[in-house]
Design an enzyme around this catalytic site. Structure first.
Site, PDB file in Angstrom:
ATOM      1  N   HIS A  89      35.796  42.553  40.003  1.00 47.32           N
ATOM      2  CA  HIS A  89      34.859  42.623  38.883  1.00 47.32           C
ATOM      3  C   HIS A  89      33.477  42.936  39.036  1.00 47.32           C
ATOM      4  CE1 HIS A  89      33.450  39.928  34.989  1.00 47.32           C
ATOM      5  NE2 HIS A  89      33.417  41.270  35.016  1.00 47.32           N
ATOM      6  N   GLU A  92      33.628  46.713  39.915  1.00 47.79           N
ATOM      7  CA  GLU A  92      33.701  47.298  38.833  1.00 47.79           C
ATOM      8  C   GLU A  92      32.509  47.697  37.760  1.00 47.79           C
ATOM      9  OE1 GLU A  92      33.563  46.655  34.324  1.00 47.79           O
ATOM     10  OE2 GLU A  92      35.146  45.156  35.269  1.00 47.79           O
ATOM     11  N   HIS A  93      31.964  46.686  37.927  1.00 48.17           N
ATOM     12  CA  HIS A  93      30.381  46.780  37.475  1.00 48.17           C
ATOM     13  C   HIS A  93      29.345  47.724  38.400  1.00 48.17           C
ATOM     14  CE1 HIS A  93      29.644  43.946  34.167  1.00 48.17           C
ATOM     15  NE2 HIS A  93      31.110  43.553  34.704  1.00 48.17           N
ATOM     16  N   GLU A 167      24.292  43.126  39.954  1.00 49.36           N
ATOM     17  CA  GLU A 167      25.373  42.949  39.330  1.00 49.36           C
ATOM     18  C   GLU A 167      26.395  41.649  39.497  1.00 49.36           C
ATOM     19  OE1 GLU A 167      26.199  45.067  36.863  1.00 49.36           O
ATOM     20  OE2 GLU A 167      24.366  46.148  36.980  1.00 49.36           O
ATOM     21  N   GLU A 189      27.986  36.437  33.276  1.00 49.32           N
ATOM     22  CA  GLU A 189      29.149  36.732  32.311  1.00 49.32           C
ATOM     23  C   GLU A 189      30.076  35.745  32.553  1.00 49.32           C
ATOM     24  OE1 GLU A 189      32.563  39.904  31.904  1.00 49.32           O
ATOM     25  OE2 GLU A 189      30.748  40.689  32.964  1.00 49.32           O
TER      26      GLU A 189
END
Length: 456
Positions: A89, A92-93, A167, A189
Site C-alpha cells: 500500500h 503504491e502511494h 506516505e 488512512e
C-alpha cells in the site's frame, strides 16, 4: 456450504489505532522480442486480442483491439505480503511521488488536474497491485502510460527516504511537552479503516478463514505494524516485485497495436534477466474450523450502539481451481440467496427480526479462494446465538426442498441480461475487462477465461 467460522463483532468503548490500507506496488515487463498468439474471443464479442510474451521473461501482455476510443492501460504485479506493515500500500502511494523522467513532487495530482484522463488510479488487493489509466485522447493516453511506467520502474521513492516518511510513517511533535506521535498518509488512512466496524469485520473474517500466507495478513497495513517498516525493507520489496518478470500488462482500445509495443519497449528494453523471488500465491490448506467457536472482534461504538452486535458467518468455497461453469453456478446461487430483498436468504434474515440490517457481502471471488459471508448488524446481546441457527436452518431447508423454478429462471434472466448488456456506466469498459482477466491471469491461468462470462 459448510460453516467454518462466524465472526461476532461487539460494540465496546474501545479506542482502536488503525490505518486505512490499500496501496499499489508495481511490476514491470521487459520486452525484447514479441511473439503474438491469437487467443479465442469471448462469444458474441466485438473484440480481438493477442498476447505477447518476452523471450527473456516468458510473461505476457494482453493486447485487446476494440472499437472504443476510451483507451485503457494497466500494469499489475503480484505483491503477496508476508506481514502487516503495509509495504504494498505504501509503495503504491510512493511510486506516484515523482520518478526518473518526471521529477516533480506529485505527478499523480498534476495529471488529475491537467490531463484528459477518464480514469486514473491504483488498486491494492491482498495479493496484487494494479495501476490503470484511461483516456480518449491518444496523445494524452500515451503520456499517461509513460508517466505510470516510469513511476513503477524508476520511482524517486527508492532514493529519497522522505517519500516513505511522507506516505508511510514518521514521528511528529508540535510541542516539546507533547509525546511523539506517528503520522503519514497511509498510516492516517489505515487508522480510519481500522475505526470502521465493517472494515474490522471484513479483516477479522479473512484472517479467521486464512491462518497462513498472504491472506492472513493485511496488505494495506495495520497501524500498529506500519511503524516497524524500515527504508531498506521498503527498497527490497520494490526490488523483489517491481520487475518486468513479475508484471502483467493490459492494453485496450482502438489505437494501432504495434504502437502499444513500441511504447512498452521504451521502458522495458533496459531491463535484463534476473532471478526473481517467487511471487506465486499458494492455495491455503483445507482446515476444518467448525469446532473452534466464534472469533470476537471489539470495535469503537457510541453509547447508543453498545448493546448492538454484528454477527457474520463465513466460508471458504474452494481449495482448487474452479471451472467457468462452477464459477457461474456460484454467481447464480449468490443471486438467489442474497441478490435482492426478495431473495430467499436475504428475506429470511430481514423477516427474522433478529437484527437491523443484512451484512456480509455474500460471494467474493476476486482472489485465489472464493469466500462467502453473510450475517446481520444490530443484533441485541441476547440474540447473538440466533444468527447462526437462522442462517444454517435456512440453508438446510433450501438444500432439502430446493429453490422455486420461477426464482431460478428470474435469476438466470437477470444475470444473462447483465452479462449481455455489460453496462459499466462511467467506468471504462476496458478497465472492467482488465480486472476480469486479472482474476485468472495473476494466478498463472488463461486471462481470456476471466472474460468467458462477459458477452458483449
Amino acid at each position: 456450504l459448510i460453516p467454518i467460522r462466524y465472526l461476532h463483532l461487539t460494540y465496546l468503548f474501545f479506542h482502536v489505532h488503525t490505518l486505512n490500507i490499500y496501496f499499489c506496488p508495481i511490476y514491470c515487463l521487459s520486452f525484447f522480442f514479441f511473439f503474438f498468439l491469437m487467443i479465442r474471443r469471448p462469444p458474441r464479442s466485438t473484440l480481438s486480442s493477442s498476447s505477447a510474451a518476452s523471450d527473456v521473461y516468458k510473461r505476457q501482455v494482453l493486447s485487446v483491439s476494440a472499437d472504443d476510443s476510451n483507451k485503457v492501460f494497466g500494469i499489475t504485479f503480484r505483491t503477496p505480503p508476508s506481514d502487516s506493515m503495509g509495504i504494498p500500500h505504501i509503495l503504491e502511494h510512493s511510486v506516484l511521488c515523482g520518478s526518473r523522467l518526471y521529477p516533480v513532487k506529485e505527478p499523480f495530482v498534476e495529471l488529475l488536474k491537467g490531463s484528459l484522463q477518464t480514469f486514473l488510479n491504483a488498486f491494492t488487493y491482498p495479493d496484487r497491485t494494479c495501476y490503470p489509466v484511461a483516456s480518449q485522447n491518444l496523445q494524452d493516453y500515451h503520456n499517461l502510460v509513460r508517466v505510470y511506467l516510469d513511476a513503477v520502474f524508476h520511482p524517486r521513492a527508492l532514493s529519497d527516504p522522505a517519500v516513505l516518511e511522507q506516505e508511510g510513517w514518521h514521528y511528529s511533535i508540535s510541542d516539546p511537552k507533547d509525546d511523539l506521535k506517528y503520522k503519514g498518509v497511509v498510516f492516517n488512512e489505515m487508522k480510519g479503516v481500522y475505526s470502521s466496524p465493517d472494515s474490522l469485520m471484513h479483516r477479522a473474517m479473512q484472517q479467521a478463514l486464512f491462518t497462513q500466507g498472504a491472506y492472513s495478513v493485511d496488505s494495506g497495513g495495520d497501524p500498529l505494524a506500519i511503524p516497524e517498516l524500515s527504508f531498506s525493507q521498503f527498497q527490497a520489496f520494490h526490488e523483489q516485485f517491481y520487475h518486468p518478470g513479475n508484471a502483467r500488462i493490459f492494453m485496450y482500445g482502438d489505437e494501432d497495436p504495434a504502437s502499444r509495443l513500441s511504447l512498452l519497449h521504451e521502458f522495458l528494453s533496459d531491463f535484463r534477466k534476473k532471478d526473481l523471488a517467487d511471487s506465486t500465491v499458494s492455495w491455503h490448506p483445507a482446515v476444518d474450523l467448525s469446532g473452534l467457536g466464534p472469533v470476537v472482534e471489539p470495535y469503537p461504538a457510541t453509547e447508543a450502539q453498545k448493546e448492538d452486535h454484528t454477527v457474520v458467518l463465513g466460508w471458504v468455497l474452494n481449495h482448487a481451481e474452479m471451472t467457468p461453469k462452477q464459477s457461474l453456478t456460484l454467481g447464480v446461487l449468490d443471486h438467489l440467496l442474497l441478490g435482492n430483498s426478495s431473495s430467499v436468504l436475504y428475506k429470511a434474515l430481514t423477516d427474522s427480526g433478529i437484527g437491523k440490517e443484512v451484512t456480509g457481502g455474500g460471494l467474493s471471488d476476486e482472489l485465489l479462494h472464493a469466500t462467502y459471508s453473510v450475517g446481520l448488524k444490530g443484533v441485541p446481546s441476547e440474540r447473538v446465538g440466533d444468527v447462526e441457527k437462522m442462517v444454517m436452518d435456512t440453508l438446510g431447508q433450501i438444500a432439502e426442498d430446493g429453490l422455486a423454478l420461477s426464482a431460478i429462471e428470474a435469476s438466470l434472466n437477470t444475470i444473462e441480461f447483465r452479462l449481455r448488456e455489460f453496462n459499466t456506466g462511467n467506468f471504462p469498459r476496458g478497465l472492467s475487462l482488465m480486472l476480469a482477466s486479472m482474476r485468472e491471469w495473476i494466478y498463472g491461468r488463461d486471462p481470456v477465461d476471466g472474460l468467458s462470462l462477459i458477452h458483449i
